[in-house]
Scaffold this active site. Sequence first.
Site, PDB file in Angstrom:
ATOM      1  N   HIS A 155       1.062  -0.765   0.063  1.00 12.54           N
ATOM      2  CA  HIS A 155       0.173   0.202   0.006  1.00 12.54           C
ATOM      3  C   HIS A 155       0.928   1.162  -0.095  1.00 12.54           C
ATOM      4  CE1 HIS A 155      -3.448   2.664   1.519  1.00 12.54           C
ATOM      5  NE2 HIS A 155      -2.411   2.945   2.052  1.00 12.54           N
ATOM      6  N   GLU A 156       1.964   1.222   0.964  1.00 14.65           N
ATOM      7  CA  GLU A 156       2.705   2.625   1.223  1.00 14.65           C
ATOM      8  C   GLU A 156       3.785   2.675  -0.097  1.00 14.65           C
ATOM      9  OE1 GLU A 156       1.664   4.681   2.860  1.00 14.65           O
ATOM     10  OE2 GLU A 156       0.811   3.461   4.813  1.00 14.65           O
ATOM     11  N   GLU A 195      -6.720   6.791  -0.865  1.00 11.11           N
ATOM     12  CA  GLU A 195      -6.562   5.690  -0.300  1.00 11.11           C
ATOM     13  C   GLU A 195      -7.245   4.241  -0.962  1.00 11.11           C
ATOM     14  OE1 GLU A 195      -4.021   5.101   2.688  1.00 11.11           O
ATOM     15  OE2 GLU A 195      -4.085   7.531   2.490  1.00 11.11           O
ATOM     16  N   HIS A 232       0.307   4.462  -3.303  1.00 12.74           N
ATOM     17  CA  HIS A 232       0.537   6.021  -3.408  1.00 12.74           C
ATOM     18  C   HIS A 232       2.584   5.796  -3.511  1.00 12.74           C
ATOM     19  CE1 HIS A 232      -2.202   6.387  -0.480  1.00 12.74           C
ATOM     20  NE2 HIS A 232      -1.783   6.027   0.811  1.00 12.74           N
TER      21      HIS A 232
END
Length: 407
Positions: A136-137, A194, A141
């Site tokens: 996810h990070e 997100e 992103h």
Amino acid sequence: MKQQTIFCHACYRLVGAGFVAMVNKEMSRKFGQLVAQAENLLPLLPWPKEYEKDTFLKPDFTSLEVLAFSGSGIPAGINIPNYNDIRQNEGFKNVSLGNVLAASAADKRVSFLSDRDQELYVKLKGPAFEVQVGLHELTGHGSGKLFKEDENGKLNFKPEEVLHTETNQPIQSWYGPNDTWDTKFSTIASTYEECRAECVGIYLCLSRDVLSIFGHEGDAASDIVYVNWLNMVRAGLLALEFYSPETSNWRQAHMQGRYVILQVLLEAGDGLVSIDKTTGEDGEPDLAIALDRVKIETVGKKAIGDFLRKLQVYKATADVDAGIAMYERYSRVSEEGGGWLSLRKIVLARKTPRRMFVQSHTVLDGEKDDVQLVEYPATAAGIVESFMARFPTYDSELEALWRVEVP
């Protein structure tokens, strides 16, 4: 100590967060391997290479064990900065808060899961979430290009070569010199991003190379994938708590994104996901989640891949109208098409107390010239003891700040 400023779209206010932590060297080594493999993972994402950054700026990715965290909430991971133009041109950094991921109340039954799933979920939720947070990070992103025109009228893409994936036509829109992701997509920018990062996580966790970095092989790797997807489905259902029917608004960006992902998986059909009304052992209404693990890598992967591609393409091309229309359609909570308002009532009735984190304290032993770690029981009383140790005297300024916040 690090500090991050977060923009809250729900109430338009800035809040600060600061924490003290130590590096977990073993887990940081795994995240370092993930960073090293990132350039091999990004081509696996479901959009053409023209929609990916020209150069992937490898970030610092560190796993931390939190000693104390001060803020309105404790996240599992942090990607900074929150400005897409800086991420794209300068780079970014990530931290994973390892002991936040590991903290859980092991003695409680997990709501809405079958007896068959309970044991596996409790056993693997932590390791699965580590994988999800990392992806996810870093690749969530950290991925995706924004098509932009600079002050001199120069574009950072070739309009004669790049086609819009959904229309198969030349690109018609992009970011102007003074445009940013947040100014274009406004109030949905945070939750949209997100959701995109969460989709990247569950999509790339299907890669056995990724799972191998975290030490998961064979059948154990398949279990991690199943629990990660099951956790996302359950989170999407629990997200209904954060929806306000009175105003038709969502109050939390991540939870709205997870509800959207649940709707995408349900729309995929073919028996991939189902949520059925049941009666609990207490005789009250209950819900049962079913996820067909055999169909995750076929039906599920295609559904998330198609949706993720659209999220990225609309974001890259500043296609605000198409992006908002799609996202708001999946965000809708109504009694039609699944009875979601009725399901929300059951979710609220089955709501468990909010997790509260008991934080340790340090004291200086003057005689030994040494720092001692003081821990407290995982109870409400332990939280009170921890706060009393941290704030042993009356603080009039602190009380004044609190009273300003009281409704």
